[in-house]
Design a protein around this motif. Structure first.
Motif, mmCIF file in Angstrom:
data_model
loop_
_atom_site.group_PDB
_atom_site.id
_atom_site.type_symbol
_atom_site.label_atom_id
_atom_site.label_comp_id
_atom_site.label_asym_id
_atom_site.label_seq_id
_atom_site.Cartn_x
_atom_site.Cartn_y
_atom_site.Cartn_z
ATOM 1 N N ASP A 35 -30.604 45.441 -4.782
ATOM 2 C CA ASP A 35 -30.087 44.115 -5.070
ATOM 3 C C ASP A 35 -31.193 43.108 -4.774
ATOM 4 O O ASP A 35 -31.492 42.850 -3.602
ATOM 5 C CB ASP A 35 -28.858 43.834 -4.204
ATOM 6 C CG ASP A 35 -28.288 42.440 -4.421
ATOM 7 O OD1 ASP A 35 -28.780 41.712 -5.308
ATOM 8 O OD2 ASP A 35 -27.352 42.077 -3.697
ATOM 9 N N PRO A 36 -31.802 42.545 -5.807
ATOM 10 C CA PRO A 36 -32.940 41.631 -5.571
ATOM 11 C C PRO A 36 -32.539 40.372 -4.811
ATOM 12 O O PRO A 36 -33.378 39.742 -4.185
ATOM 13 C CB PRO A 36 -33.435 41.293 -6.980
ATOM 14 C CG PRO A 36 -32.303 41.605 -7.884
ATOM 15 C CD PRO A 36 -31.492 42.677 -7.216
ATOM 16 N N THR A 37 -31.271 40.007 -4.824
ATOM 17 C CA THR A 37 -30.859 38.786 -4.129
ATOM 18 C C THR A 37 -30.726 38.988 -2.625
ATOM 19 O O THR A 37 -30.834 38.029 -1.871
ATOM 20 C CB THR A 37 -29.523 38.253 -4.686
ATOM 21 O OG1 THR A 37 -28.508 39.231 -4.466
ATOM 22 C CG2 THR A 37 -29.629 37.947 -6.161
ATOM 23 N N ALA A 38 -30.510 40.217 -2.169
ATOM 24 C CA ALA A 38 -30.323 40.463 -0.736
ATOM 25 C C ALA A 38 -31.566 40.075 0.061
ATOM 26 O O ALA A 38 -31.480 39.351 1.051
ATOM 27 C CB ALA A 38 -29.959 41.920 -0.485
ATOM 28 N N ARG A 40 -34.123 38.241 -1.074
ATOM 29 C CA ARG A 40 -34.433 36.833 -1.358
ATOM 30 C C ARG A 40 -33.632 35.920 -0.448
ATOM 31 O O ARG A 40 -34.169 34.971 0.124
ATOM 32 C CB ARG A 40 -34.116 36.533 -2.826
ATOM 33 C CG ARG A 40 -34.447 35.102 -3.222
ATOM 34 C CD ARG A 40 -33.818 34.701 -4.521
ATOM 35 N NE ARG A 40 -32.372 34.662 -4.332
ATOM 36 C CZ ARG A 40 -31.497 34.827 -5.309
ATOM 37 N NH1 ARG A 40 -31.898 35.060 -6.528
ATOM 38 N NH2 ARG A 40 -30.203 34.781 -5.059
ATOM 39 N N ASP A 41 -32.334 36.215 -0.256
ATOM 40 C CA ASP A 41 -31.488 35.391 0.610
ATOM 41 C C ASP A 41 -31.936 35.472 2.069
ATOM 42 O O ASP A 41 -31.957 34.474 2.779
ATOM 43 C CB ASP A 41 -30.027 35.808 0.483
ATOM 44 C CG ASP A 41 -29.463 35.514 -0.903
ATOM 45 O OD1 ASP A 41 -30.098 34.758 -1.667
ATOM 46 O OD2 ASP A 41 -28.392 36.063 -1.217
ATOM 47 N N ALA A 44 -35.094 33.428 2.387
ATOM 48 C CA ALA A 44 -34.842 31.988 2.271
ATOM 49 C C ALA A 44 -34.297 31.398 3.571
ATOM 50 O O ALA A 44 -34.569 30.248 3.890
ATOM 51 C CB ALA A 44 -33.865 31.720 1.133
ATOM 52 N N ASN A 45 -33.547 32.190 4.316
ATOM 53 C CA ASN A 45 -32.937 31.699 5.557
ATOM 54 C C ASN A 45 -33.769 31.984 6.797
ATOM 55 O O ASN A 45 -33.337 31.688 7.908
ATOM 56 C CB ASN A 45 -31.540 32.300 5.717
ATOM 57 C CG ASN A 45 -30.605 31.819 4.639
ATOM 58 O OD1 ASN A 45 -30.575 30.644 4.329
ATOM 59 N ND2 ASN A 45 -29.869 32.730 4.047
ATOM 60 N N TYR A 104 -43.341 39.606 -1.954
ATOM 61 C CA TYR A 104 -42.162 39.245 -2.731
ATOM 62 C C TYR A 104 -42.554 38.242 -3.818
ATOM 63 O O TYR A 104 -42.179 38.406 -4.980
ATOM 64 C CB TYR A 104 -41.081 38.666 -1.815
ATOM 65 C CG TYR A 104 -39.905 38.127 -2.588
ATOM 66 C CD1 TYR A 104 -38.984 38.987 -3.192
ATOM 67 C CD2 TYR A 104 -39.710 36.756 -2.734
ATOM 68 C CE1 TYR A 104 -37.914 38.495 -3.912
ATOM 69 C CE2 TYR A 104 -38.639 36.254 -3.440
ATOM 70 C CZ TYR A 104 -37.747 37.129 -4.043
ATOM 71 O OH TYR A 104 -36.686 36.633 -4.757
ATOM 72 N N LEU A 108 -42.666 38.503 -8.300
ATOM 73 C CA LEU A 108 -41.974 37.643 -9.248
ATOM 74 C C LEU A 108 -42.859 37.241 -10.419
ATOM 75 O O LEU A 108 -42.340 36.734 -11.418
ATOM 76 C CB LEU A 108 -41.467 36.382 -8.542
ATOM 77 C CG LEU A 108 -40.477 36.603 -7.399
ATOM 78 C CD1 LEU A 108 -40.143 35.269 -6.735
ATOM 79 C CD2 LEU A 108 -39.222 37.295 -7.887
#
Length: 109
Positions: A35-38, A40-41, A44-45, A104, A108
């Motif tokens: 899951d590429p969003t895991a 990234r999130d 980001a935090n 990362y 992209l």
């Protein structure tokens, strides 16, 4: 039919098949998709400048190393970085996180 082992011996499970595509045919298991969003999130935090508290692990629960880049497809760490994470100082973890951010961002492009 299950055979019993001689006294003092124990059954050892086979090692996982690291780096196989989406499934492990040898063990008959289906691997999770990355899951590429895991990551990234998580990135980001993350606050790398904070001096207090321990930095979180970049692991998102999917360990699959790309055979070309030698990075985990989910968290972008090398096998060496994964192995030494637990004993790494916060300064070492901060350096690893900075490298992960660069990897990362490069992924992209």
């Amino acid at each position: 039919m299950v055979s019993s082992l001689p006294s003092g011996m124990r059954r050892v499970l086979p090692a996982p098949c690291w780096g196989w595509p989406s499934s492990c045919l040898h063990h008959g298991m289906r691997r999770k998709n990355v899951d590429p969003t895991a990551f990234r999130d998580l990135l980001a935090n993350l606050e790398l400048s904070s001096e207090e508290g321990s930095l979180p692990s970049p692991c998102v629960g999917i360990c699959r190393v790309d055979t070309k880049t030698r990075f985990c497809e989910a968290c972008f760490r090398t096998i060496d970085e994964i192995a030494r994470w637990g004993g790494a100082s916060d300064d070492d973890k901060r350096v690893i996180w900075q490298a992960l951010r660069q990897r990362y961002e490069a992924s992209l492009l």
